[in-house]
Design a protein around this motif. Sequence first.
Motif, PDB file in Angstrom:
ATOM      1  N   GLN A 184      77.199 -10.000  41.810  1.00  0.00           N
ATOM      2  CA  GLN A 184      75.794  -9.242  42.641  1.00  0.00           C
ATOM      3  C   GLN A 184      76.366  -7.649  41.142  1.00  0.00           C
ATOM      4  OE1 GLN A 184      78.573  -8.666  45.859  1.00  0.00           O
ATOM      5  NE2 GLN A 184      75.824  -8.489  47.472  1.00  0.00           N
TER       6      GLN A 184
ATOM      7  N   GLU B  43      78.581  -5.346  41.823  1.00  0.00           N
ATOM      8  CA  GLU B  43      79.023  -4.857  42.409  1.00  0.00           C
ATOM      9  C   GLU B  43      80.425  -5.924  42.200  1.00  0.00           C
ATOM     10  OE1 GLU B  43      77.102  -5.325  44.525  1.00  0.00           O
ATOM     11  OE2 GLU B  43      77.165  -3.175  45.689  1.00  0.00           O
TER      12      GLU B  43
ATOM     13  N   ARG C 191      69.405 -11.013  52.621  1.00  0.00           N
ATOM     14  CA  ARG C 191      69.786 -10.061  52.803  1.00  0.00           C
ATOM     15  C   ARG C 191      70.647 -10.146  54.394  1.00  0.00           C
ATOM     16  NH1 ARG C 191      70.079  -7.090  47.847  1.00  0.00           N
ATOM     17  NH2 ARG C 191      68.787  -8.030  46.915  1.00  0.00           N
TER      18      ARG C 191
END
Length: 655
Positions: free
Chosen positions: A420, A422, A522
């Motif tokens: 990701q 992140e 998700r």
Amino acid sequence: MATIKSILHETRVFPPDAAFVNQANLPGMETYRALCDEAEKDLEAFWGRLAREHITWHKPFSRVLDESNHPFFKWFDDGELNVSFNCLDLHLASQPDKVAIIFEADDGKITLSTYRDLHGRVCRLANGLKSLGIGKGDRVIIYMPMSIEAVAAMQACARIGATHSVVFGGFSAKSLHERIIDAGAVAVITADEQHRGGKINHLKTAVDDAIALGGTDSVKSVVVYKRGSGDVQWHVARDVWWHDLISGKSEVCEPEWIEAEHPLFTLYTSGSTGKPKGVQHSSAGYLLGAILSMKWVFDYKPTDVFWCTADVGWVTGHSYVTYGPLAVGATQVVFEGVPTYPDAGRFWKIIQDHKVTTFYTAPTAIRSLIKNGPDLPGKYDLSSLRLLGSVGEPINPEAWMWYYTVVGQSRCPVVDTWWQTETGSHMIAPVPGAVPLKPGSCTLPLPGILAAIVDEAGHDIENGKGGFLVIKRPFPSQARTLWGDPERFRNTYFPKELGGRYYLAGDSANRDLDGYFWIMGRIDDVLNVSGHRLGTMEIESALVASPLVAEAAVVGKPDEIRGEAIVAFVVLKGTRPQGETAHDTAIELRNWVSQEIGPIARPEEIRFGDNLPKTRSGKIMRRLLRTLANGEEITQDVSTLENPAILEQLKHPIA
Ligand code: ATP
Ligand code: MG
């Protein structure tokens, strides 16, 4: 949370072939396991060793990990380095004439840049930026087309210690405006034009419009690279041409030695699930992740020609265009255009022309190329390829099989890389000379990455069941915070509900009995049908396995009896069906899913479109489809939506 019932029944397994293992950087499961064990035994010693071996430090670090201000971790924090020095100067001594970038423009024009050339370009721009008063800690927005200059702009910021924030060139003036303000940028680096798929996009005009929206007084300079006609409005006090700025500037620019934790960049997430978040990365820890994944996952060799198709506006373009490939001294392709221009053979032609060995792209591109030319790869010489990669979304097993057999000729491992914005670099991905592949699974975590699946209280879930994907221990390349919003960082990624200890990725996943990870979608996308929790991914993969279907997205809508009913949005390989045909095809596909997975997964409703709503990075925006399935008007943030017109097609159920 009730566990997700595993109904995936993918059983194909592809062990690495002996020839690949023999030349691999990490050959065999024993090598992989030895690294995992080393990390588990002493995580700090493990990362400390790798950071010393793979990064060149100006001042060595004495501390590895500081967790005292959890979850704002610090790595190697008393060390000093420069990321641009690690990407360029290091190779200047050993291989100055090696080609760093093969740039192919939209119209096919090729430009080569060696390490010596790229180093010179970066230094001249860095000196130019310094002459504008830009220095360490300043934020610079980069809003550029894919180009050698875009890479040079990022590297020049890194060289002087300025924190860059790249905004994808497809974003509007309004999105750009929000990001300029959020970052408090002192400068914007842009181009007059962007050329993609034969179309021209006026970037400088968008910058002018963004600044005209107001509140952007922080911006003192706009640097403009002349890609096209140069026909732009000019603000004398603020604007400067790139070529004027670097004119007469020295090709030497001493790198600014910065602390390991200094923010190399901030970058906004792609906005698939909500308002984009300004993710902030460090320098050393981030660089280490990029370097190790190049060597471990892409099995990088000095003879490789590496090609990652991602735009530098996304994290993939940061880690696997601007930083990873240069840090290991690779030759890489940088491509300005799109996969379908002038035709759907463009990617294959580029691989053939430049003898690409390592090719990294997204499932959305793969599915669109299957739809637009399933046999085209066979018309090109793709014998240079030795490794294929996928990133951005779960890759459906059928798309994986096509990629593996048709593009890779059953010769090249496919590395499905889960990570990701992140995480900065790959987290769960096959080490190709060691880990047997399973189509649709990102396989096993990389050494040092303690990925796990837990329930809503943060307790481990046994293999064979699904839950929340978390990473239990810190790792160097992870985001340090959200720019200007540490509380949102803590609440989003280290929520109290999970005890605040683990990094919560926001994806749901399943781990099979071999310990392989399967990303199910998700967390918000998990469906609850008659008490069964179903991942969107498995229903979508069942649909894509039908010979009729190119692409599919599944969402839930409230249903009085079952809790949730499944609505599928489908793109067929042929044209969009209408009337009676649509009706019949929908029945056929509903039965298909029922047979493939079970009656529980049979979609209540199917709608057909020429495409699906996607972010500008090509990800399906299921949250918009959920709104449409419920018959509601869309009021959410759609700034990152690529193709708003498609919503109209998908608005109504089949009559
Ligand atoms: P936002 O966080 O704003 O909603 P985003 O999550 O799409 O946007 P990115 O950081 O670009 O922004 O994407 C990371 C996400 O992409 C992961 O959380 C996962 O859902 C998905 N993803 C990436 N690679 C893979 C993969 N190989 N398999 C499955 N899913 C993947
Ligand atoms: Mg995300």
